[in-house]
Design an enzyme around this catalytic site. Structure first.
Site, PDB file in Angstrom:
ATOM      1  N   ARG A  10       0.843  -1.188   0.000  1.00 21.60           N
ATOM      2  CA  ARG A  10       0.000   0.000   0.000  1.00 21.60           C
ATOM      3  C   ARG A  10       0.879   1.239   0.000  1.00 21.60           C
ATOM      4  O   ARG A  10       1.912   1.282   0.673  1.00 21.60           O
ATOM      5  CB  ARG A  10      -0.942   0.015   1.221  1.00 21.60           C
ATOM      6  CG  ARG A  10      -2.142  -0.915   1.099  1.00 21.60           C
ATOM      7  CD  ARG A  10      -3.079  -0.476  -0.022  1.00 21.60           C
ATOM      8  NE  ARG A  10      -4.281  -1.285  -0.115  1.00 21.60           N
ATOM      9  CZ  ARG A  10      -4.405  -2.356  -0.893  1.00 21.60           C
ATOM     10  NH1 ARG A  10      -3.372  -2.773  -1.615  1.00 21.60           N
ATOM     11  NH2 ARG A  10      -5.535  -3.028  -0.946  1.00 21.60           N
TER      12      ARG A  10
ATOM     13  N   GLU B 280      -2.737   7.627  -4.071  1.00 18.48           N
ATOM     14  CA  GLU B 280      -3.941   6.955  -4.548  1.00 18.48           C
ATOM     15  C   GLU B 280      -5.149   7.278  -3.658  1.00 18.48           C
ATOM     16  O   GLU B 280      -5.023   7.340  -2.439  1.00 18.48           O
ATOM     17  CB  GLU B 280      -3.724   5.446  -4.572  1.00 18.48           C
ATOM     18  CG  GLU B 280      -2.673   4.984  -5.573  1.00 18.48           C
ATOM     19  CD  GLU B 280      -2.425   3.489  -5.474  1.00 18.48           C
ATOM     20  OE1 GLU B 280      -3.375   2.716  -5.693  1.00 18.48           O
ATOM     21  OE2 GLU B 280      -1.280   3.103  -5.162  1.00 18.48           O
TER      22      GLU B 280
ATOM     23  N   HIS C 218      -0.370   0.146  -9.809  1.00 17.46           N
ATOM     24  CA  HIS C 218      -1.116  -0.741  -8.915  1.00 17.46           C
ATOM     25  C   HIS C 218      -1.715  -1.920  -9.694  1.00 17.46           C
ATOM     26  O   HIS C 218      -2.909  -2.226  -9.589  1.00 17.46           O
ATOM     27  CB  HIS C 218      -2.230   0.030  -8.192  1.00 17.46           C
ATOM     28  CG  HIS C 218      -2.599  -0.595  -6.871  1.00 17.46           C
ATOM     29  ND1 HIS C 218      -2.889   0.144  -5.746  1.00 17.46           N
ATOM     30  CD2 HIS C 218      -2.747  -1.892  -6.489  1.00 17.46           C
ATOM     31  CE1 HIS C 218      -3.196  -0.658  -4.739  1.00 17.46           C
ATOM     32  NE2 HIS C 218      -3.114  -1.899  -5.172  1.00 17.46           N
TER      33      HIS C 218
END
Length: 308
Positions: free
Chosen positions: A229, A258, A288
């Protein structure tokens, strides 16, 4: 018949299997958070990736929910305590895309070691710089894996074929039985690793887990890889570590920029840090996509059905 609402793209296997088990499936791929709130309270299940935050208000609006399926890994956008307090089972499928993420990590590592991105750009520009692009081999690396869950283990399995040293640190688990790994402290991993790969979930305590303090402990100038992440690594500190030569290269499939939909701002809105990151020749970026494969979609669907 019980209804399942699907708000993100899923493999057709999932729909077929739920229908065969007596469920009605409704798919609304364009639905917004507010539109979800206005829907009738008639769904037993919700299937989502990252369409919107499934917060307390969203969960409370659907009192008949029995389960929420998060296709993939990472449930930070779902209010897990509130869901569980209301008897709703929250299911994710990290097993489903772990092989895909592991292969992506391997691809990023090979690209960095073999200097493929820069060599490709130079050759296309008419430069044939063989000595400058002399690379390294995985077999000679010491790879430190932070977080030894599904993806960390899958990456270690791939790496074991190359015969490199594999160090593992996990904050919550220990006593792993894989014969090709060595469990170490975080400090030792930082000191010995020539490659560091991050595989942790995002929870509040993991915000900027990778930061200037930790990166300054990296004694081998490692390649850093993050496919977990974006918020788990401080972008400003990664650039600092590159500039100060604490790390040699950065491979990121995720960015802290993001939003909940896993999208970054348009280029005209990029701040100075993001511009510096994307213009740095020692940085390799992908959008991603580590876990996004056709095979992973089917595997995720199978895992979700099995768990339900």
């Amino acid at each position: 018949m019980k209804k399942i609402l699907i708000v993100d793209k899923v493999h057709h296997y999932l729909v077929e299997q739920f229908i065969s088990r007596g469920y009605l499936c409704e798919t609304m791929l364009q639905i917004s958070y507010n539109e979800f709130l206005e829907l009738k309270d008639e769904y037993s299940g919700l299937v989502i990736r990252s369409k919107f935050n499934v917060d307390e208000k969203a969960i409370a609006s659907k009192s008949h929910l029995e389960f929420i399926i998060r296709i993939g890994s990472g449930i930070e956008h779902i209010d897990l305590p509130f869901a569980e307090a209301n008897g709703i089972k929250v299911i994710s499928t990290p097993e489903g895309n772990a092989p895909a993420v592991a292969e992506h990590c391997l691809g990023l590592l090979l690209s960095a070691l073999k200097k493929i991105p820069t060599a490709n750009a130079e050759v296309k520009n008419g430069e044939w710089l063989r000595e400058k692009n002399k690379g390294g081999e995985i077999s000679m690396q010491t790879v430190g894996i932070i977080g030894f869950g599904h993806t960390g283990k899958a990456f270690a399995r791939l790496l074991s074929i190359f015969g490199c040293k594999i160090l593992v640190y996990d904050k919550f688990k220990s006593g792993f039985t894989e014969p090709y790994i060595e469990e170490v402290s975080l400090d030792e991993l930082l000191q010995r690793s020539t490659v560091i790969s991050l595989h942790i979930n995002y929870i509040s305590e993991n915000y900027h887990f990778i930061n200037k303090v930790l990166l300054q402990k990296a004694e081998q100038k490692p390649i850093f890889i993050n496919t977990s992440r974006g918020l788990a690594a401080c972008t400003t500190d990664l650039i600092f570590a590159l500039d100060e030569d604490f790390i040699s290269f950065v491979c990121l499939d995720v960015l802290e920029y993001e939003n909940v939909n896993l999208q970054i701002p348009p280029k005209k809105e990029w701040d100075d840090t993001l511009q510096r990151l994307t213009s740095n020749k020692k940085v390799l970026l992908t959008p991603h996509t580590a876990g996004q494969t056709v095979d992973a979609e089917l595997r995720n669907a199978r895992v979700a059905v099995e768990k339900v």
